[in-house]
Design a protein around this motif. Sequence first.
Motif, mmCIF file in Angstrom:
data_model
loop_
_atom_site.group_PDB
_atom_site.id
_atom_site.type_symbol
_atom_site.label_atom_id
_atom_site.label_comp_id
_atom_site.label_asym_id
_atom_site.label_seq_id
_atom_site.Cartn_x
_atom_site.Cartn_y
_atom_site.Cartn_z
ATOM 1 N N VAL A 160 0.844 -1.197 0.000
ATOM 2 C CA VAL A 160 0.000 0.000 0.000
ATOM 3 C C VAL A 160 0.882 1.251 0.000
ATOM 4 C CG1 VAL A 160 -1.622 1.335 1.391
ATOM 5 C CG2 VAL A 160 -1.997 -1.100 1.059
ATOM 6 N N LEU A 161 2.000 1.180 0.729
ATOM 7 C CA LEU A 161 2.906 2.336 0.782
ATOM 8 C C LEU A 161 3.795 2.426 -0.456
ATOM 9 C CD1 LEU A 161 4.076 2.331 4.502
ATOM 10 C CD2 LEU A 161 2.602 3.966 3.376
ATOM 11 N N ALA A 186 -3.092 -1.812 -9.032
ATOM 12 C CA ALA A 186 -1.983 -2.116 -8.126
ATOM 13 C C ALA A 186 -2.220 -1.345 -6.842
ATOM 14 C CB ALA A 186 -0.657 -1.697 -8.767
ATOM 15 N N PRO A 187 -1.694 -1.843 -5.729
ATOM 16 C CA PRO A 187 -1.909 -1.112 -4.481
ATOM 17 C C PRO A 187 -1.182 0.230 -4.488
ATOM 18 C CG PRO A 187 -0.457 -3.000 -4.127
ATOM 19 C CD PRO A 187 -0.942 -3.076 -5.537
ATOM 20 N N GLY A 188 -1.722 1.172 -3.734
ATOM 21 C CA GLY A 188 -1.070 2.473 -3.660
ATOM 22 C C GLY A 188 -1.655 3.284 -2.529
ATOM 23 N N VAL A 224 -5.482 1.453 3.436
ATOM 24 C CA VAL A 224 -6.257 0.402 4.093
ATOM 25 C C VAL A 224 -6.026 0.457 5.602
ATOM 26 C CG1 VAL A 224 -6.770 -2.063 4.133
ATOM 27 C CG2 VAL A 224 -5.804 -1.028 2.068
ATOM 28 N N VAL A 225 -7.102 0.367 6.373
ATOM 29 C CA VAL A 225 -6.980 0.093 7.808
ATOM 30 C C VAL A 225 -7.291 -1.387 7.962
ATOM 31 C CG1 VAL A 225 -7.833 0.594 10.121
ATOM 32 C CG2 VAL A 225 -7.668 2.421 8.432
ATOM 33 N N PHE A 226 -6.260 -2.155 8.327
ATOM 34 C CA PHE A 226 -6.401 -3.603 8.354
ATOM 35 C C PHE A 226 -7.124 -4.052 9.620
ATOM 36 C CE2 PHE A 226 -2.709 -2.661 5.753
ATOM 37 C CZ PHE A 226 -2.942 -3.422 4.634
#
Lengths: 298, 264
Positions: free
Chosen positions: A202-203, B74-76, B81-83
Motif C-alpha cells: 500500500v505504501l 496495483a496497491p497504492g 487500508v486500515v487492516f
Amino acid sequence: MTLPVKIEGIEQPLTPQKATILRLPSPRAGIVRARLLSYAHMAAANTLPPLAVLTIALVVWEVLCSTPDATLPSPTRIWAESKELITDPFFVYGPQDLGLGWRLLVSLQRVAIGYGLASVAGILIGTVIGQSVWATRGLDPIFQVLRTVPPLAWLPIALAAFRDSQPSAVFVIFITAVWPIIINTAVGIRNIPDDYRNVAKVLQLNPLEFFRKIMLPAAAPYIFTGLRIGIGLAWLAIVAAEMLTGGVGIGFFIWDAWNSSRLPDIVVALIYIGLVGFFLDRVVAIAATIVTRGTVRN
Amino acid sequence: MDAYLQLDHIDKSFARGAVASEVLKAIVLPIHKGEFVSIIGHSGCGKSTLLNIVAGLTPPTAGGVILEGHEVNAPGPDRAVVFQNHSLLPWLTVYGNVRLAVDKVFGKSKSRIERHDWTMHNLKLVHMAHEAHKRPAEISGGMKQRVGLARALAMEPKVLLLDEPFGALDALTRAQLQDSVQEITTQLGNTVIMITHDVDEAVLLSDRVVMMTNGPSATIGEVLPVLLPRPRRRLELAAHPVYLDCRRRVLDFLYRRHRTFEAA
C-alpha cells in the motif's frame, strides 16, 4: 462548624477534631539501603552458586591429580608452572613466546574477518533464498548437505585454493559460520507476515526500502539466532584450524604445548578459550537485544 | 455523472488445480466522492476479497476498479487500508509507524519539519499524540486501531478502506472508535468503504449499506440508503424511526432472505 451526616437514618452532628501529626523518618535513606541490599542479594544469588561449584570441582580435581603417578596436572601444579600465563596475558619475550592475550587477539582477528564476511554473505544469500521459492528449491538441499561437512574437512581444499595458511583459516571460519546464518535468515524472511507485506504494498515501498524497513527488522530475531549459532561454531573451528595451519593463534599454542609436553599451559589455554567463547556469545546476544529492542529474549 | 470510484463488473474466482471456485460475480457499485459506504454480509461471502480488489492487493478475474476515471490495478497510498488486525510494525513506535507512511507519501513534497507536524497532526486527530513514543505492544487493541487509522489518514487517500476495523475490539471500545471514525471522516469529507458484519455499525456510520448475498458467486443483493442527518448520535438514534427501519431491513436481508444454512 458542624456537618450533618446521615448514618443509618439518624442525623448526627460531626465535630471536626484536631489531628495529631506523626513525624515519620524520611523514606529516602531507607529506599537507597533497601535497593542496595536487593542488588547485593541478586549479585550473591547469581555468583555464589557457580563459585561454590567451582571450588568443589577444583578440590576434587586436586585430590584426583595429586597422586605421583597422575597423568594430568593438578590445579596447584598448573598454578606453579604456568603462573605467568595466568597473571600476565600480554607479555612479549620473543616472536613465539607471547602472552595468551596476544595469541587470543590474533585468533579473534581471524574470527572477526571470517565471521564478518559470513554474516554479510549469510544475510544476503538468506534473504534471496527466503524471498524466492525457486532459489529455495534449488539451493536449500545443497546447503543442507554442505552444512554438515565438518569445518576441518574444508581446510585441505582451502589450502590448495589459497596456497597460504592465513586466508585458509579465515575461509574455514567463514564456511563454518555461514550456514546457520543463511538458513535462519531464510526462515525469518519466509515467515514475514503477509500483513507487513500488504503495508509495504500500500505504501509502494521499493525493493531497497522494503529490505531495509520491513524485511531486516521483521527477520531480525531469526537472523540473530543464526548469528549466535554462527559465532559459536566459528570459535569452535578456529582452534582446530590453527592447530593445523600454525602461526601465532591460540590453537597453535595448544598444539605447540602438547608437542613440548607443557600440559599445564594447555589447561590454562583451554580456560581462556572457554571464557572468550562465552564472551563472544554474550556480545552477539546483547547486540540482538539492542537491535531488536528486546523482542529477542535470552 | 460518472462516479468517483466505480467497481465495474468485478468477478473473482480462485483456481485450485482444475477446480475453480467463483467467489464474487458481477459486482457493480458506483461510489460518490465523500460517501461512506458499508459492505455487509455473512462471513465467507467474499467481502474482504472485494476490499482487497479495490485496494489492489488481489487482482480481479474480470472487471476492474476505476478511480477518478482511471483504472487502478496495483496497491497504492491513494487507497489506504486500515487492516482488521491493525498491521502496525512492532519494531517502530506509534510515531514511527505513521511517520513511515508520511515519509513515503510526502517525502518529496513536504520538508522534514512539515512531515513531523503532519505526523503529529494525524496522531492528534485520533487522540494518540500522547502515546506517540510507545511501541504497538505497549498500547491497547483500540489504540492500535487508532494508530492504524492515523497511518491511513496521513496518506491523504482518495479512498479510505476499512477492513472490519473494529472486529477485534470489545463493545465499548468499538463504540468509541465508531464515534471517532464518524467525526473524523465527516470532518475531512473522506470517501470510505467499510467492510463489516455488524448491522448497527453499518447503519450508524454509512450513507449507503451494500448487502452481499451468500457465496459462492456472491454479488450485491441490495443497496440501502441511510437517510439520517449527521452528526449522528447513537443515543438519539436508538429510538429514531428511520434508524430502526434501516436496521430492520438489513437484519431482514441477512437473517431471513440470505441466512446461511450451515451457520454455526
